[in-house]
Motif scaffolding. Structure first.
Motif, PDB file in Angstrom:
ATOM      1  N   ASP A   1     -76.026  76.518  29.632  1.00 31.39           N
ATOM      2  CA  ASP A   1     -77.199  76.763  30.200  1.00 31.39           C
ATOM      3  C   ASP A   1     -78.314  77.666  29.683  1.00 31.39           C
ATOM      4  O   ASP A   1     -79.443  77.392  29.615  1.00 31.39           O
ATOM      5  CB  ASP A   1     -77.098  77.180  31.771  1.00 31.39           C
ATOM      6  N   TRP A   2     -77.896  78.730  28.944  1.00 30.58           N
ATOM      7  CA  TRP A   2     -78.632  79.687  28.089  1.00 30.58           C
ATOM      8  C   TRP A   2     -79.334  78.879  26.986  1.00 30.58           C
ATOM      9  O   TRP A   2     -80.482  79.019  26.755  1.00 30.58           O
ATOM     10  CB  TRP A   2     -77.663  80.594  27.758  1.00 30.58           C
ATOM     11  N   SER A   3     -78.446  78.161  26.169  1.00 20.32           N
ATOM     12  CA  SER A   3     -79.067  77.320  25.103  1.00 20.32           C
ATOM     13  C   SER A   3     -80.088  76.318  25.514  1.00 20.32           C
ATOM     14  O   SER A   3     -81.280  76.355  24.751  1.00 20.32           O
ATOM     15  CB  SER A   3     -77.833  76.574  24.307  1.00 20.32           C
ATOM     16  N   VAL A   4     -79.972  75.683  26.770  1.00 21.75           N
ATOM     17  CA  VAL A   4     -80.814  74.657  27.169  1.00 21.75           C
ATOM     18  C   VAL A   4     -82.010  75.584  27.577  1.00 21.75           C
ATOM     19  O   VAL A   4     -83.309  75.217  27.532  1.00 21.75           O
ATOM     20  CB  VAL A   4     -80.420  73.756  28.461  1.00 21.75           C
ATOM     21  N   GLY A   5     -81.996  76.689  28.334  1.00 21.42           N
ATOM     22  CA  GLY A   5     -83.046  77.426  28.897  1.00 21.42           C
ATOM     23  C   GLY A   5     -83.767  77.805  27.647  1.00 21.42           C
ATOM     24  O   GLY A   5     -85.092  77.913  28.041  1.00 21.42           O
ATOM     25  N   ILE A   6     -83.450  78.453  26.853  1.00 18.26           N
ATOM     26  CA  ILE A   6     -84.009  79.000  25.612  1.00 18.26           C
ATOM     27  C   ILE A   6     -85.049  77.873  25.037  1.00 18.26           C
ATOM     28  O   ILE A   6     -86.101  78.144  24.666  1.00 18.26           O
ATOM     29  CB  ILE A   6     -83.148  79.601  24.350  1.00 18.26           C
ATOM     30  N   LYS A   7     -84.509  76.899  24.893  1.00 14.73           N
ATOM     31  CA  LYS A   7     -85.287  75.622  24.226  1.00 14.73           C
ATOM     32  C   LYS A   7     -86.444  75.121  25.299  1.00 14.73           C
ATOM     33  O   LYS A   7     -87.273  74.729  24.675  1.00 14.73           O
ATOM     34  CB  LYS A   7     -84.417  74.639  23.838  1.00 14.73           C
ATOM     35  N   ALA A   8     -86.295  75.394  26.474  1.00 17.12           N
ATOM     36  CA  ALA A   8     -87.244  75.035  27.418  1.00 17.12           C
ATOM     37  C   ALA A   8     -88.251  75.924  27.639  1.00 17.12           C
ATOM     38  O   ALA A   8     -89.476  75.921  28.107  1.00 17.12           O
ATOM     39  CB  ALA A   8     -86.783  74.631  28.932  1.00 17.12           C
ATOM     40  N   LEU A   9     -87.986  77.294  27.244  1.00 20.83           N
ATOM     41  CA  LEU A   9     -89.249  78.304  27.109  1.00 20.83           C
ATOM     42  C   LEU A   9     -90.542  77.901  26.319  1.00 20.83           C
ATOM     43  O   LEU A   9     -90.458  77.408  25.238  1.00 20.83           O
ATOM     44  CB  LEU A   9     -88.655  79.665  26.771  1.00 20.83           C
ATOM     45  N   PRO A  10     -91.791  78.308  26.906  1.00 22.64           N
ATOM     46  CA  PRO A  10     -92.976  77.939  26.320  1.00 22.64           C
ATOM     47  C   PRO A  10     -93.371  78.646  24.919  1.00 22.64           C
ATOM     48  O   PRO A  10     -94.225  79.405  25.082  1.00 22.64           O
ATOM     49  CB  PRO A  10     -93.998  78.030  27.336  1.00 22.64           C
ATOM     50  N   SER A  11     -92.310  78.962  24.320  1.00 23.27           N
ATOM     51  CA  SER A  11     -92.756  79.897  22.746  1.00 23.27           C
ATOM     52  C   SER A  11     -93.522  79.250  21.983  1.00 23.27           C
ATOM     53  O   SER A  11     -94.551  79.869  21.290  1.00 23.27           O
ATOM     54  CB  SER A  11     -91.472  79.998  22.086  1.00 23.27           C
ATOM     55  N   VAL A  12     -93.496  78.052  21.912  1.00 19.94           N
ATOM     56  CA  VAL A  12     -94.596  77.177  20.910  1.00 19.94           C
ATOM     57  C   VAL A  12     -95.868  77.429  21.434  1.00 19.94           C
ATOM     58  O   VAL A  12     -96.936  77.533  20.591  1.00 19.94           O
ATOM     59  CB  VAL A  12     -94.110  75.650  20.789  1.00 19.94           C
ATOM     60  N   GLU A  13     -96.342  77.257  22.618  1.00 18.51           N
ATOM     61  CA  GLU A  13     -97.338  77.345  23.280  1.00 18.51           C
ATOM     62  C   GLU A  13     -98.075  78.838  23.278  1.00 18.51           C
ATOM     63  O   GLU A  13     -99.186  78.962  22.644  1.00 18.51           O
ATOM     64  CB  GLU A  13     -97.479  77.149  25.096  1.00 18.51           C
TER      65      GLU A  13
END
Length: 360
Positions: free
Chosen positions: A249-261
């Motif tokens: 869940d942590w790995s999936v959640g990290i990838k879903a964060l709007p860091s690129v934006e």
């Protein structure tokens, strides 16, 4: 910031856990009382995470060596078995056959010893994984949750501050010339540093989480036969140890964060600042040329200058507001993600405790 988010008041029972952290114990012997409080304050209650990872690596290395040795023994065992069958087929003397048979038996015994060693090391790794690493990751998730809640408050306050500062601005107090140039240069440097630091921090965190999750996937024995209808491994469906659920869940959640934006908005703001600085430099050069030519500014120049300053401030305000708004959204998403990971991890722990076989 991450270290500060992991502060807590340690009870008498939690202080005893420092015995599980040799690094903290050694540090306390070498510093004064005040330094001791500082070291203890920043130690994890679940023990030293670094020490756990180092010991896991050491045992994984030992496991690798044992498996490699067993594989070599197995190949030699297969070769000697073929040789023994060949000797039987060729009707060699009993002395030759007995010698080969003795070697085969010895290799078989060595393989059994090696397999027991592999099993023992594997169980030790699993025990460290579930009893040390998992509590540390849970504690880290809790600390990250507190950190992002604090960061959310900070970014909201920053947004309010920049809004009030812009609306209460006065043209008489606006810096001019070299002073404004220095302020813009400093702002550019700070925002650029922040953008690079954020990108480095986020990439390091994502890499760390993905590395642990990938290591856990190596603990799963995948079937050799591939089936089109076979669903991918799900730690919840098979009621795996809760650390599998947490890291997935942590790995999936990290990838879903709007860091690129967020990174894109920071880059866009930096681009606007550079453009303003270039524009300001051109205006300064043009002003010098006009001064040399006329020794005086034409009428209406002050009004034009004020319009330029107002336009520049508006551009900076819009870009900075956008960045702070994106930071708010990133902080909100982070808080939600970490709270979700924590909640689902606890649910997985309860489910696993109910379903795991006795003695496991």
């Amino acid at each position: 910031m991450l270290q500060r988010s992991l502060r807590w008041k340690r009870t008498t029972s939690s202080r005893s856990s420092s015995s599980r952290n040799p690094l903290a114990g050694a540090a306390r012997d070498d510093v004064s009382d005040s330094g001791s409080d500082f070291v203890e304050e920043f130690c994890m209650i679940a023990g030293s995470h670094l020490s756990t990872l180092e010991r896991l690596f050491a045992w994984e290395r030992k496991l690798y060596d044992e498996v490699k040795a067993c594989d070599s023994l197995r190949k030699e065992y297969d070769r000697k078995c073929n040789q023994l069958r060949h000797q039987f087929a060729k009707d060699h003397s009993s002395q030759v056959i007995d010698k080969t048979r003795a070697i085969v038996k010895d290799l078989h015994s060595q393989i059994r010893v090696g397999l027991r060693s592999v099993d023992s090391i594997s169980r030790r790794i699993e025990k460290m994984r579930d009893e040390e690493l998992h509590p540390q990751l849970v504690e880290l998730i809790q600390g990250m949750t507190r950190m992002w809640k604090a960061m959310l408050e900070c970014h909201h306050a920053q947004y309010i501050t920049i809004s009030l500062a812009y609306h209460s601005r006065s043209s008489t107090g606006t810096p001019q010339g070299n002073t404004r140039k220095q302020i813009l240069a400093q702002l550019l440097e700070e925002v650029e540093c922040f953008g690079l630091s954020f990108a480095d921090w986020f990439n390091s965190l994502a890499s760390y989480v993905e590395s642990i999750n990938a290591w856990l996937q190596n603990c799963i024995l995948q079937p050799r036969e591939r089936c089109k209808n076979r669903r991918p491994f799900s730690p919840r469906r098979v009621v795996a140890p809760p650390i599998f659920v947490l890291c997935r869940d942590w790995s999936v959640g990290i990838k879903a964060l709007p860091s690129v934006e967020l990174s894109n908005d920071i880059k866009s703001f930096l681009s606007d600042l550079r453009h303003l600085m270039e524009q300001q430099a051109e205006q300064q050069l043009e002003k010098l040329k006009l001064t040399d030519a006329n020794k005086a500014e034409p009428e209406g120049k002050d009004d034009e200058k004020n319009d330029d300053v107002s336009s520049n401030l508006s551009c900076i305000h819009a870009g900075l507001t956008k960045v702070l708004d994106r930071l708010n959204k990133f902080s909100e998403a982070s808080v939600k993600m970490y709270e979700d990971v924590k909640q689902k991890s606890e649910a997985a722990r309860v489910t696993y405790a109910k379903c795991k076989p006795p003695g496991v």
